[in-house]
Scaffold this active site. Sequence first.
Site, PDB file in Angstrom:
ATOM      1  CB  CYS A 174      -0.948  -0.007   1.200  1.00  0.00           C
ATOM      2  SG  CYS A 174      -1.915  -1.525   1.285  1.00  0.00           S
ATOM      3  CG  HIS A 306      -1.801   3.991   5.601  1.00  0.00           C
ATOM      4  ND1 HIS A 306      -1.726   3.979   4.223  1.00  0.00           N
ATOM      5  CD2 HIS A 306      -1.958   2.694   5.984  1.00  0.00           C
ATOM      6  CE1 HIS A 306      -1.833   2.731   3.785  1.00  0.00           C
ATOM      7  NE2 HIS A 306      -1.976   1.931   4.833  1.00  0.00           N
ATOM      8  CD  GLU A 317      -1.460   6.849   9.889  1.00  0.00           C
ATOM      9  OE1 GLU A 317      -1.145   7.733   9.072  1.00  0.00           O
ATOM     10  OE2 GLU A 317      -2.333   5.975   9.661  1.00  0.00           O
ATOM     11  CE  LYS A 338      -5.576   3.673   2.915  1.00  0.00           C
ATOM     12  NZ  LYS A 338      -4.660   4.822   3.058  1.00  0.00           N
ATOM     13  CG  HIS A 343      -6.591   0.356   1.856  1.00  0.00           C
ATOM     14  ND1 HIS A 343      -5.679   0.627   0.864  1.00  0.00           N
ATOM     15  CD2 HIS A 343      -5.852   0.053   2.956  1.00  0.00           C
ATOM     16  CE1 HIS A 343      -4.456   0.487   1.328  1.00  0.00           C
ATOM     17  NE2 HIS A 343      -4.530   0.152   2.611  1.00  0.00           N
ATOM     18  CG  PHE A 402      -0.375  -6.028   4.604  1.00  0.00           C
ATOM     19  CD1 PHE A 402      -0.716  -5.333   5.746  1.00  0.00           C
ATOM     20  CD2 PHE A 402      -1.307  -6.919   4.083  1.00  0.00           C
ATOM     21  CE1 PHE A 402      -1.939  -5.520   6.369  1.00  0.00           C
ATOM     22  CE2 PHE A 402      -2.531  -7.112   4.693  1.00  0.00           C
ATOM     23  CZ  PHE A 402      -2.852  -6.413   5.833  1.00  0.00           C
TER      24      PHE A 402
END
Length: 417
Positions: A174, A306, A317, A338, A343, A402
Amino acid sequence: DRFAPGLSPVSPAAMAASAVTGLGVVSSLGGSVEAFARALLAGTCAIGDLSDVVEPTQRVRIGAPIRGFHALDHFDTRSAGHLDRFSQFAAVAARQAWAEAGVAGAAPPHRIGVAIGSSVSGLDILDAGFRRIHLEGKRPDPFTVPMTMGNAPTSRIAQEIGAHGPAFGMNSACASATHAILFGHKLIQSGLVDVFVAGGTDSCFSDGYLRAWDGLRVLSPEPCRPFAAGRRGLSMGEGAAVVVLESAEHARRRGAAVRAWLRGGGMSSDAGGILAPEANGMEAAIRAGLADAGVAADEIDHVNAHGTGTTANDRAEAEALRRVFADRTATLGVSSTKSMIGHCMGASGALEALATIVALEAQAIPPTVNVDGPAPDCPIDLVVGAARERPMRFALSDSFGFGGLNGTLVFERASRS
């Protein structure tokens, strides 16, 4: 400490900004930058019912697909048949950005580069191929291999604009698009290119891919609620965004209109659990980005987070932001795009970079929708309800993928905004 964030010296030359002179987008909020910006600042949520998109047996039935995108509206029959949907998205977004930049003919072809990030690549043609092989007893489409290559969008864009400089695909989960944009910026700084087309794309609503994500049990049964109490996971989205970057001198010489300045960015690797985000790695990327940009933490006016809506990511985060910004975390103006578009995997960093530029131009921070406020484990200044008007010069866009792959971009408002 295995992380030494922001400690490397940065030369003045390395801090030279790249001019953003073109933007393009294909998204669930609209197929133009203007439509995307209006919907974003209005807090429009594109996450909704997927009953007309997914198989009846899918458990999670909400997401933010792009509706009304038809390949033959943008490509001739032959090209449409040789491009997977993720490449189509990227090519259309790149055409918009290239046209706005008006850079055609302004740089030698060998001084133009391209990099498009993608996380999953060619899912639609793969799904169709598996159906043909296993259900229909037929051969797959003979173009399956070139259509599913991670570099397929890059190669198509390079072909369309005649770019003969460095061109490559980027796959960092991502963080793919963020890394692609940052590498473009670095190639400009290095003097290897004058112009770079960068961004990200993914088409995410294949039946098999959705089932695989559902197997991880991180898809939310309701529209995602980043940083909120009781958040239940992410919502799937898709799309593409592309930026045209130029060296400041190249943009100045040709009198280009500058949408924003990309001051710099940072990257880091957690080197830890493949599905376990770490605040340490996120902090390292943010600090590295600030150092590379030559911007102090107290100069950042807004963070496009994010913000996936998963328990682990949002907590990590928020902790990383607290470490970097300390007391300013309470007034920083954080939002998660998002919450509106879901996402978008490898495209997310590019779409969120675009959202960050939109915020700087509008001098307004987009809201995080579906949320009343941050959870106790995410003590940040989350913008909710409506866009927040604020004078802004610098903004940060974060991407964390990831595999522990982290990236940040630091943008500066252009004087024309």
